[in-house]
Design an enzyme around this catalytic site. Sequence first.
Site, PDB file in Angstrom:
ATOM      1  N   GLN A 163      -7.895  24.658   4.539  1.00 17.17           N
ATOM      2  CA  GLN A 163      -7.015  24.736   5.823  1.00 17.17           C
ATOM      3  C   GLN A 163      -7.153  23.571   6.723  1.00 17.17           C
ATOM      4  O   GLN A 163      -6.281  22.723   7.110  1.00 17.17           O
ATOM      5  CB  GLN A 163      -7.329  25.860   6.805  1.00 17.17           C
ATOM      6  CG  GLN A 163      -6.146  26.319   7.715  1.00 17.17           C
ATOM      7  CD  GLN A 163      -4.789  26.451   6.965  1.00 17.17           C
ATOM      8  OE1 GLN A 163      -4.777  27.218   6.138  1.00 17.17           O
ATOM      9  NE2 GLN A 163      -3.846  26.236   7.859  1.00 17.17           N
ATOM     10  N   HIS A 200      -3.581  32.543   6.229  1.00 22.37           N
ATOM     11  CA  HIS A 200      -3.726  32.265   4.918  1.00 22.37           C
ATOM     12  C   HIS A 200      -5.280  32.602   4.584  1.00 22.37           C
ATOM     13  O   HIS A 200      -5.762  32.862   3.503  1.00 22.37           O
ATOM     14  CB  HIS A 200      -3.499  30.932   4.533  1.00 22.37           C
ATOM     15  CG  HIS A 200      -2.204  30.782   4.099  1.00 22.37           C
ATOM     16  ND1 HIS A 200      -1.540  31.109   2.710  1.00 22.37           N
ATOM     17  CD2 HIS A 200      -0.998  30.258   4.928  1.00 22.37           C
ATOM     18  CE1 HIS A 200      -0.153  30.936   3.008  1.00 22.37           C
ATOM     19  NE2 HIS A 200       0.113  30.292   3.955  1.00 22.37           N
ATOM     20  N   GLU A 250       9.931  29.974   8.693  1.00 20.83           N
ATOM     21  CA  GLU A 250       9.193  29.759   7.297  1.00 20.83           C
ATOM     22  C   GLU A 250       9.919  31.009   6.248  1.00 20.83           C
ATOM     23  O   GLU A 250       9.089  31.957   6.342  1.00 20.83           O
ATOM     24  CB  GLU A 250       7.796  29.665   7.307  1.00 20.83           C
ATOM     25  CG  GLU A 250       7.210  28.540   8.202  1.00 20.83           C
ATOM     26  CD  GLU A 250       5.692  28.475   7.821  1.00 20.83           C
ATOM     27  OE1 GLU A 250       5.151  29.128   7.269  1.00 20.83           O
ATOM     28  OE2 GLU A 250       5.176  27.452   8.208  1.00 20.83           O
TER      29      GLU A 250
END
Length: 282
Positions: A163, A200, A250
Amino acid sequence: MNNQQYRRSSRSYTYRRSVQKRRRRIVVSASVIVVIAVGGAILFSQLFHSQATEPSNNSSAVSSTQSVFQASSEESSPSSKADLVIDTSFAQWNQTCDWSMVMVNAYNPIPENWEDHIVYPPGFSPCGMDERIQQSVQDLINAAYADGVPIWISSGYRSKEKQKSLLEQEIEGHLRNGLSREQAEIEAKKLVMPAGYSEHQTGLVIDINGVDPNFYQTKAYEWMTQHAAEYGFIERYPEGKDHITGINFEPWHYRYVGVENARAIQQSGLCLEEYIYSKMHS
């Protein structure tokens, strides 16, 4: 002219004058009647218009109507009991909520007591995910293929290091375009969350068919919109909610929240922040 003729002429003249006077009186009377009628009509119209446009003197009726309207407006608002803002804290919620409903965004990091359950199923390698959603992901993909809609997982679990790397890459791209470091970080975080603040890292997120801004125009997106909730997934960053989520639209990014919650969120039209916020204040 003799006297008899004179008297006849005089009576004729007097009769004509009498007739003329009667005619004038009739004309005058008729005119007065018309004037009165027209004036009355105008006055009545003005009075009727005034009564129709002036507010009622019944203050209790007005107050009652306003109360009903205000209550209806408040009930339709997801944040009627308090103000939901982009930096609203969900820390307390995260201490007691079900694992599938954890809130992670730019202002709410992954809880310290969060436990990873990451697996790398052979059919999805190299994408990892929380093992508790593995079967739901497989069922979703199988159902899509059965309907003739190819769906594949382009991204899932990300480690803290991964990340960090993705965010820095995004920042570097904005720096090359001439932005200052500060502005580049602001723009980068509209797409990539800092480490510790990304969904995530929970393993509860899947990206569908690549990071494609035009994904919303595909059959795969249409299928996901219709069926994702049946398998416990929601479109995490819907269009028009970036002022609440902090993330731009998104269409490829889906978050697992469980079937019951996913269906409720889809029906409500709320984003995850709004939905959880409404439950916190219900």
